[in-house]
Design a protein around this motif. Structure first.
Motif, PDB file in Angstrom:
ATOM      1  N   ALA A  53      92.914   9.424  40.972  1.00  0.00           N
ATOM      2  CA  ALA A  53      94.329   9.186  41.478  1.00  0.00           C
ATOM      3  C   ALA A  53      94.653  10.340  42.037  1.00  0.00           C
ATOM      4  CB  ALA A  53      95.127   9.081  40.353  1.00  0.00           C
ATOM      5  N   ALA A  54      94.398  11.905  41.568  1.00  0.00           N
ATOM      6  CA  ALA A  54      94.500  13.213  41.896  1.00  0.00           C
ATOM      7  C   ALA A  54      93.877  13.147  43.235  1.00  0.00           C
ATOM      8  CB  ALA A  54      94.392  14.253  41.210  1.00  0.00           C
ATOM      9  N   VAL A  55      92.671  12.837  43.138  1.00  0.00           N
ATOM     10  CA  VAL A  55      91.720  13.255  44.576  1.00  0.00           C
ATOM     11  C   VAL A  55      92.270  12.233  45.724  1.00  0.00           C
ATOM     12  CG1 VAL A  55      89.591  12.651  45.485  1.00  0.00           C
ATOM     13  CG2 VAL A  55      89.846  13.810  43.200  1.00  0.00           C
ATOM     14  N   TRP A  56      92.693  11.100  45.405  1.00  0.00           N
ATOM     15  CA  TRP A  56      93.212  10.129  46.391  1.00  0.00           C
ATOM     16  C   TRP A  56      94.594  10.698  46.890  1.00  0.00           C
ATOM     17  CZ3 TRP A  56      97.741   7.358  46.820  1.00  0.00           C
ATOM     18  CH2 TRP A  56      97.789   6.216  47.838  1.00  0.00           C
ATOM     19  N   LYS A  57      95.335  11.061  46.033  1.00  0.00           N
ATOM     20  CA  LYS A  57      96.808  11.698  46.455  1.00  0.00           C
ATOM     21  C   LYS A  57      96.648  12.943  47.222  1.00  0.00           C
ATOM     22  CE  LYS A  57     101.319  12.601  44.892  1.00  0.00           C
ATOM     23  NZ  LYS A  57     102.233  12.461  43.332  1.00  0.00           N
ATOM     24  N   SER A  58      95.602  13.770  47.108  1.00  0.00           N
ATOM     25  CA  SER A  58      95.494  15.279  47.773  1.00  0.00           C
ATOM     26  C   SER A  58      94.991  14.831  49.077  1.00  0.00           C
ATOM     27  CB  SER A  58      94.670  15.917  46.850  1.00  0.00           C
ATOM     28  OG  SER A  58      93.104  15.510  47.009  1.00  0.00           O
ATOM     29  N   GLY A  59      94.118  13.737  49.285  1.00  0.00           N
ATOM     30  CA  GLY A  59      93.424  13.536  50.486  1.00  0.00           C
ATOM     31  C   GLY A  59      92.158  14.346  50.663  1.00  0.00           C
TER      32      GLY A  59
END
Length: 255
Positions: A53-59
């Motif tokens: 989720a953190a990777v997805w949110k960071s782009g």
């Protein structure tokens, strides 16, 4: 006013068995040693979900083995209540419009594109919802789910039920638009609905609601059939079908 919080709790004590329990309980219950074995694995799975989720949110770039990274579902409830409230308002508005114009809605989808909506209906509605009077259904339409198999009898049976009726609408759900079962069903039911609507393109437009990805075969087909992007709902990026119940995929049928 002070804010109150509520939480769902799950009492699993009835599943547990002591290490010195009788053989039957040991075979069917969860032993303390089983929990000890599970804890690090569950914690690792939780960490992986949060990291994704953190990777997805960071782009940030997504590792090849993680693609497609469908981790956008994790923050969907908060997004809907805070930043994407307009999506909820539009879902409710379209659902209310359909309820005012038709008495039956056919939902086309397969897998995650319909299972969440159907689960919500079976959990929250009367088990014989479609057989109830309009008043007992609280002025909501009857709901039919199709496009999830290639059963010709099921399709023909529903078409027989709808034949000659001018009181139904179509919600078609597919992120890509390339899923065979849903694609075939959409073409069949669209032609039936087009026949009912006659030469009234505005009426037809109001009776068809695609829910799809921002690009793909279904969106392209809907445009060719005369629908605009404003007539469709988007399935957000980063949200796979199995996790889409808090998007219009699940919310529109539920509303």
């Amino acid at each position: 006013m002070p804010q109150t919080t509520s939480a769902i709790t799950y009492d699993y004590s009835g599943l547990l068995a002591a290490e010195d329990a009788p053989a039957l309980q040991r075979d069917t219950g969860i032993l303390p040693s089983d929990l000890c074995w599970l804890v690090p694995r569950l914690e690792a799975a939780r960490k992986e979900v949060l990291d994704d989720a953190a990777v997805w949110k960071s782009g940030a770039a997504v590792a090849k083995e993680k693609q497609p990274l469908d981790a956008g579902f994790f923050e969907l409830p908060e997004r809907l209540l805070r930043t994407d409230r307009a999506v909820v308002d539009r879902v409710v508005a379209v659902a209310d419009r359909l309820a005012g114009e038709v008495d039956r809605v056919v939902v086309l989808g397969i897998g995650g594109s319909y299972m969440g909506a159907r689960a919500l209906m079976e959990a929250c509605c009367h088990p014989c919802h479609n057989e109830l009077s309009r008043q007992r259904r609280r002025n909501r339409p009857r709901m039919y789910f199709e496009g999830n198999n290639v059963d010709n009898d099921a399709v023909c049976g529903l078409l027989d039920l709808l034949e000659g009726a001018d009181d139904w609408a179509l919600v078609v759900i597919s992120k890509s638009g390339g899923t065979l079962e849903t694609a075939v069903a959409f073409r069949i039911f669209f032609q039936a609905l087009k026949h009912i609507c006659g030469n009234d393109p505005e009426k037809l437009r109001r009776r068809v609601v695609p829910i799809t990805g921002r690009t793909g075969k279904l969106r392209a087909l809907a445009r060719r059939l005369g629908l605009s992007d404003q007539d469709m709902f988007d399935i957000p990026e980063g949200v796979g079908g199995r996790f889409s119940v808090f998007t219009p995929v699940g919310l529109l049928p539920a509303a």
